[in-house]
Motif scaffolding. Sequence first.
Motif, PDB file in Angstrom:
ATOM      1  N   SER A 101      -9.007  -0.198 -23.343  1.00  0.00           N
ATOM      2  CA  SER A 101      -7.929   0.447 -23.973  1.00  0.00           C
ATOM      3  C   SER A 101      -7.476   1.535 -23.155  1.00  0.00           C
ATOM      4  N   SER A 150      -6.791 -15.088 -22.136  1.00  0.00           N
ATOM      5  CA  SER A 150      -5.614 -14.425 -22.833  1.00  0.00           C
ATOM      6  C   SER A 150      -6.528 -13.788 -23.949  1.00  0.00           C
ATOM      7  N   ALA A 151      -7.093 -14.531 -24.601  1.00  0.00           N
ATOM      8  CA  ALA A 151      -7.834 -13.671 -26.080  1.00  0.00           C
ATOM      9  C   ALA A 151      -8.666 -12.587 -25.559  1.00  0.00           C
ATOM     10  N   ARG A 159      -8.595 -10.680 -22.810  1.00  0.00           N
ATOM     11  CA  ARG A 159      -7.738  -9.547 -22.374  1.00  0.00           C
ATOM     12  C   ARG A 159      -7.053  -8.831 -23.669  1.00  0.00           C
ATOM     13  N   SER A 160      -6.736  -9.731 -24.461  1.00  0.00           N
ATOM     14  CA  SER A 160      -5.839  -9.014 -25.570  1.00  0.00           C
ATOM     15  C   SER A 160      -6.981  -8.288 -26.633  1.00  0.00           C
ATOM     16  N   ARG A 170      -8.257  -3.594 -27.005  1.00  0.00           N
ATOM     17  CA  ARG A 170      -8.113  -2.875 -28.355  1.00  0.00           C
ATOM     18  C   ARG A 170      -9.280  -1.603 -28.523  1.00  0.00           C
ATOM     19  N   GLU A 208      -9.153 -16.080 -32.026  1.00  0.00           N
ATOM     20  CA  GLU A 208      -8.023 -16.038 -31.351  1.00  0.00           C
ATOM     21  C   GLU A 208      -7.871 -17.331 -30.424  1.00  0.00           C
TER      22      GLU A 208
END
Length: 271
Positions: free
Chosen positions: A84, A126-127, A129-130, A134, A155
Amino acid sequence: MEKLPKIGLPILIGIIVIIIVIAKSAVTIDSGEAGVLFRTFGEGVVIDEPPMGEGFHIVAPWNKVFVYETRRQEIFEKMKVLSSNGLDIQLDASAWYQPDEKNLGRLHQEIGENYLQRIILPTIRSAARSVVGRYTPEQLYSSKRDAIQKEIFEETKKIVDGQYIVLDEILVRDVTLPPTIKQAIERKLKQEQESLEYEFRLVTAEKEAQKVRIEAQGKADANRILSASLTDKILQDKGIDATNRLAESPNSKVVIIGSGESGMPIILGNQ
């Protein structure tokens, strides 16, 4: 004798052709696999029939069979992601997956044999990194590893489930932080542990002091109650009882002269 070779040659050629056709037509599907039939002069990929199961099959030589492994498989992946606060984090993860055997024809038609590279790996990256974006490095290092593992799985599964792929689990096997960040986190955790230990000692000491105060107060209250109950008359009666018991002892010699202010005998000595 000369005609035999002329007759035998076409037969030999025919046998060879038959062997080649059979070899081209024979398909063996091993255990843990299934086959998708492609009809060259028909509708192409067969999607309205169950896939070909294990065992020996004969197909037309101009058709093709694409064999898929249907057992659970595992893929390992190392990823660099950002926390984050923008720090590089290396994530080591693995995924358990398998194709949806009932829809193997659609998987082959719409995605193809390399569905791992086309769907699963890009979706996991992708999941990851997302989700990792956080959390802070401290959370990733200590308490949130199970949480990010669950979130990455959820995800990824949302996308993969619609692609004729069964995703069983995603495991986060290791989270590697930059050395300086890791050392800083470890120092902070050590200080927090020492602070908790110090607070525990203070609480323990306070409880012990409170226990001592309660015991002292109890003793003081008991003495006060006892003092209030000991009147002069009670003390005199107790003194008379004690004197009588001493006088009745065969080993005692008592000499009494005069009396005290309370009228009690005064014992000078005994043998």
